[in-house]
Design a protein around this motif. Sequence first.
Motif, PDB file in Angstrom:
ATOM      1  N   VAL A  39       0.862  -1.184   0.000  1.00 44.00           N
ATOM      2  CA  VAL A  39       0.000   0.000   0.000  1.00 44.00           C
ATOM      3  C   VAL A  39       0.900   1.236   0.000  1.00 44.00           C
ATOM      4  O   VAL A  39       1.792   1.363   0.843  1.00 44.00           O
ATOM      5  CB  VAL A  39      -0.926   0.006   1.231  1.00 44.00           C
ATOM      6  CG1 VAL A  39      -1.800   1.262   1.226  1.00 44.00           C
ATOM      7  CG2 VAL A  39      -1.788  -1.242   1.243  1.00 44.00           C
ATOM      8  N   ILE A  40       0.655   2.132  -0.937  1.00 43.59           N
ATOM      9  CA  ILE A  40       1.478   3.346  -1.107  1.00 43.59           C
ATOM     10  C   ILE A  40       0.580   4.565  -0.956  1.00 43.59           C
ATOM     11  O   ILE A  40      -0.538   4.589  -1.481  1.00 43.59           O
ATOM     12  CB  ILE A  40       2.159   3.350  -2.493  1.00 43.59           C
ATOM     13  CG1 ILE A  40       3.038   2.103  -2.667  1.00 43.59           C
ATOM     14  CG2 ILE A  40       2.981   4.616  -2.684  1.00 43.59           C
ATOM     15  CD1 ILE A  40       3.554   1.917  -4.073  1.00 43.59           C
ATOM     16  N   ASP A  41       1.077   5.544  -0.225  1.00 47.41           N
ATOM     17  CA  ASP A  41       0.326   6.792  -0.070  1.00 47.41           C
ATOM     18  C   ASP A  41       1.342   7.936  -0.025  1.00 47.41           C
ATOM     19  O   ASP A  41       2.081   8.092   0.952  1.00 47.41           O
ATOM     20  CB  ASP A  41      -0.520   6.766   1.202  1.00 47.41           C
ATOM     21  CG  ASP A  41      -1.571   7.876   1.226  1.00 47.41           C
ATOM     22  OD1 ASP A  41      -1.305   8.935   0.628  1.00 47.41           O
ATOM     23  OD2 ASP A  41      -2.635   7.680   1.842  1.00 47.41           O
TER      24      ASP A  41
ATOM     25  N   PHE B  58      -2.841   5.103  12.836  1.00 47.85           N
ATOM     26  CA  PHE B  58      -2.268   3.755  12.846  1.00 47.85           C
ATOM     27  C   PHE B  58      -1.116   3.669  11.857  1.00 47.85           C
ATOM     28  O   PHE B  58      -1.191   4.215  10.756  1.00 47.85           O
ATOM     29  CB  PHE B  58      -3.340   2.722  12.486  1.00 47.85           C
ATOM     30  CG  PHE B  58      -4.619   2.893  13.250  1.00 47.85           C
ATOM     31  CD1 PHE B  58      -4.710   2.486  14.562  1.00 47.85           C
ATOM     32  CD2 PHE B  58      -5.725   3.487  12.650  1.00 47.85           C
ATOM     33  CE1 PHE B  58      -5.886   2.655  15.276  1.00 47.85           C
ATOM     34  CE2 PHE B  58      -6.899   3.662  13.345  1.00 47.85           C
ATOM     35  CZ  PHE B  58      -6.974   3.246  14.669  1.00 47.85           C
ATOM     36  N   LEU B  59      -0.075   2.977  12.270  1.00 47.90           N
ATOM     37  CA  LEU B  59       1.039   2.705  11.364  1.00 47.90           C
ATOM     38  C   LEU B  59       0.762   1.398  10.625  1.00 47.90           C
ATOM     39  O   LEU B  59       0.361   0.401  11.231  1.00 47.90           O
ATOM     40  CB  LEU B  59       2.348   2.605  12.148  1.00 47.90           C
ATOM     41  CG  LEU B  59       2.864   3.907  12.751  1.00 47.90           C
ATOM     42  CD1 LEU B  59       4.097   3.644  13.623  1.00 47.90           C
ATOM     43  CD2 LEU B  59       3.203   4.926  11.667  1.00 47.90           C
ATOM     44  N   PHE B  60       0.991   1.417   9.326  1.00 51.33           N
ATOM     45  CA  PHE B  60       0.693   0.247   8.510  1.00 51.33           C
ATOM     46  C   PHE B  60       1.759   0.124   7.425  1.00 51.33           C
ATOM     47  O   PHE B  60       2.054   1.081   6.711  1.00 51.33           O
ATOM     48  CB  PHE B  60      -0.692   0.388   7.867  1.00 51.33           C
ATOM     49  CG  PHE B  60      -1.131  -0.813   7.063  1.00 51.33           C
ATOM     50  CD1 PHE B  60      -1.931  -1.783   7.637  1.00 51.33           C
ATOM     51  CD2 PHE B  60      -0.746  -0.968   5.744  1.00 51.33           C
ATOM     52  CE1 PHE B  60      -2.350  -2.889   6.909  1.00 51.33           C
ATOM     53  CE2 PHE B  60      -1.151  -2.064   5.004  1.00 51.33           C
ATOM     54  CZ  PHE B  60      -1.958  -3.035   5.589  1.00 51.33           C
ATOM     55  N   ARG B  61       2.330  -1.072   7.304  1.00 49.42           N
ATOM     56  CA  ARG B  61       3.269  -1.370   6.221  1.00 49.42           C
ATOM     57  C   ARG B  61       2.996  -2.797   5.756  1.00 49.42           C
ATOM     58  O   ARG B  61       3.296  -3.762   6.442  1.00 49.42           O
ATOM     59  CB  ARG B  61       4.717  -1.235   6.695  1.00 49.42           C
ATOM     60  CG  ARG B  61       5.753  -1.529   5.590  1.00 49.42           C
ATOM     61  CD  ARG B  61       7.163  -1.201   6.052  1.00 49.42           C
ATOM     62  NE  ARG B  61       7.464  -1.889   7.305  1.00 49.42           N
ATOM     63  CZ  ARG B  61       8.243  -1.373   8.262  1.00 49.42           C
ATOM     64  NH1 ARG B  61       8.766  -0.168   8.129  1.00 49.42           N
ATOM     65  NH2 ARG B  61       8.469  -2.062   9.369  1.00 49.42           N
ATOM     66  N   GLY B  62       2.360  -2.889   4.608  1.00 44.79           N
ATOM     67  CA  GLY B  62       1.997  -4.209   4.119  1.00 44.79           C
ATOM     68  C   GLY B  62       1.231  -4.100   2.817  1.00 44.79           C
ATOM     69  O   GLY B  62       1.324  -3.095   2.097  1.00 44.79           O
ATOM     70  N   THR B  63       0.471  -5.131   2.521  1.00 45.20           N
ATOM     71  CA  THR B  63      -0.244  -5.195   1.251  1.00 45.20           C
ATOM     72  C   THR B  63      -1.709  -4.799   1.424  1.00 45.20           C
ATOM     73  O   THR B  63      -2.241  -4.799   2.528  1.00 45.20           O
ATOM     74  CB  THR B  63      -0.155  -6.616   0.661  1.00 45.20           C
ATOM     75  OG1 THR B  63      -0.627  -6.614  -0.684  1.00 45.20           O
ATOM     76  CG2 THR B  63      -0.983  -7.602   1.472  1.00 45.20           C
TER      77      THR B  63
ATOM     78  N   VAL C 255       1.642  -7.751   8.905  1.00 44.83           N
ATOM     79  CA  VAL C 255       2.054  -8.451  10.110  1.00 44.83           C
ATOM     80  C   VAL C 255       2.788  -7.498  11.047  1.00 44.83           C
ATOM     81  O   VAL C 255       2.791  -7.681  12.278  1.00 44.83           O
ATOM     82  CB  VAL C 255       2.924  -9.680   9.755  1.00 44.83           C
ATOM     83  CG1 VAL C 255       4.296  -9.244   9.251  1.00 44.83           C
ATOM     84  CG2 VAL C 255       3.040 -10.634  10.936  1.00 44.83           C
ATOM     85  N   ASP C 256       3.409  -6.428  10.494  1.00 49.87           N
ATOM     86  CA  ASP C 256       4.079  -5.427  11.330  1.00 49.87           C
ATOM     87  C   ASP C 256       3.088  -4.630  12.175  1.00 49.87           C
ATOM     88  O   ASP C 256       3.487  -4.003  13.159  1.00 49.87           O
ATOM     89  CB  ASP C 256       4.877  -4.454  10.456  1.00 49.87           C
ATOM     90  CG  ASP C 256       6.078  -5.116   9.798  1.00 49.87           C
ATOM     91  OD1 ASP C 256       6.567  -6.113  10.365  1.00 49.87           O
ATOM     92  OD2 ASP C 256       6.505  -4.650   8.728  1.00 49.87           O
ATOM     93  N   PHE C 257       1.831  -4.633  11.800  1.00 53.24           N
ATOM     94  CA  PHE C 257       0.816  -3.895  12.540  1.00 53.24           C
ATOM     95  C   PHE C 257       0.787  -4.314  14.010  1.00 53.24           C
ATOM     96  O   PHE C 257       0.460  -3.515  14.892  1.00 53.24           O
ATOM     97  CB  PHE C 257      -0.559  -4.144  11.899  1.00 53.24           C
ATOM     98  CG  PHE C 257      -1.656  -3.279  12.426  1.00 53.24           C
ATOM     99  CD1 PHE C 257      -1.949  -2.053  11.838  1.00 53.24           C
ATOM    100  CD2 PHE C 257      -2.427  -3.678  13.522  1.00 53.24           C
ATOM    101  CE1 PHE C 257      -2.974  -1.243  12.336  1.00 53.24           C
ATOM    102  CE2 PHE C 257      -3.448  -2.885  14.014  1.00 53.24           C
ATOM    103  CZ  PHE C 257      -3.718  -1.658  13.420  1.00 53.24           C
TER     104      PHE C 257
END
Length: 419
Positions: free
Chosen positions: A140-142, A181-186, A248-250
């Motif tokens: 996911v890119i923002d 929320f911090l989010f790094r994933g798909t 999963v890093d969430f």
Amino acid sequence: MLRLFIFSIGLFLFTCVWSSTLNIEGSSKRLLVLLDNLGIRESHAFYFKQLKDRGFEVTFKSSDDSSLQIVKYGEYVYDHIIIFAPSTKEFGGRLDAEILTQFVDAGGNVLIAGSNTIGDVIREFAGECGIEFADDKSSVIDHLNFDVNDDGQHTLIVANPNNLLSSELIIGQAKKNNLPFLFRGTGMSSDPDNPLLIDVLTASSTSYTANPNEKTLSEYPATVGKRTLLISVLQARNNARVGFVGSVDFFSNDFFQSSVQANNGKKYDKSGNQELAMALTDWLFKQRGVLRARNIHHYLKDDKTTPRFYTVKNDIVFNVQFDEFVHGKWMPFNGTDVQLEFVRIDPFVRTTLNNKGGQLDVQFRIPDTYGIFKFVIDYNRIGYTHLYSATQVGFYSININIIFETMIKRKQTDKFTWF
């Protein structure tokens, strides 16, 4: 001898089917955690500690463990499963998408966290639930909502709490706390025709899902804007619950404890990840949002007795006790929107039950129509288990009632002239 053999086989099959059904409440807390990297036990230690503090019996296993099994001697060994093994192509033992689906069909609950690489088993199981993960290597890119600690690809995004589902049963106080929320994933997308799916958290309107290593987009992104799902849940028709989180890093220690500073300058001392992660887990594993109905009674309003059959235009009272399971205890349910339907093919009466400390009751007059009726409660609200109750009763016209009473008094010894 042949009969004994057939009976033994039948008894064995009956025992397997019967014992392979899990309880739908949250009282049992046997939890299996599957990891593709045992280092996740340390990097996500805060999350697992809170699970243990809540009384869960946590068992950690490697996702490729050859001895892995969730059914033993016809009984499920676990009530809940967490899969933090997004990149696992094949699970050990006999665990596959079909077995996971059977586990949910039996009432088990599952939480799955993804990353930019998703294995075939998870993809297939997610597809069975109506969820589609983006292609491998996608994130996911923002470009407008990312954290200052991002590596330049704008994949460490800051998710706005305004994009959360408005249901405290599922998200707890995460929306009220108003922490990002911090989010790094798909990213994920859901089947719009599946009424059992609930979108919990979506990305912002400026987000999209694509391969961050590609400088230009060669094809249309997998998901765009608020159609990009970050968290989604499903409550099956048997009230089993399944959760999908694209990161999963969430659930990691870093994301739980980290401060958040968006690129627009807004700064927060802590992210909202911990509150949302624990609230979501509580809901998924039936620690709240579970209802039961008991002590169903119906009787005549005047003398408070339940006759063998009612007659039309009787004034009757219906009452039922509603309980809600909250963190190990059954508590009185306080909802005020529970309705009762008085049904003979179609509802003849539909009325709201009065709630007095979990004791729900209502009184009404039977319509001038005789036949076989049902008292039906069909309570289906977001966040709660679906509760359906039907109690069948017979009703007769006044003339028929008189004839039946006369027959009973004369003990069917006299001759009757029927009109």
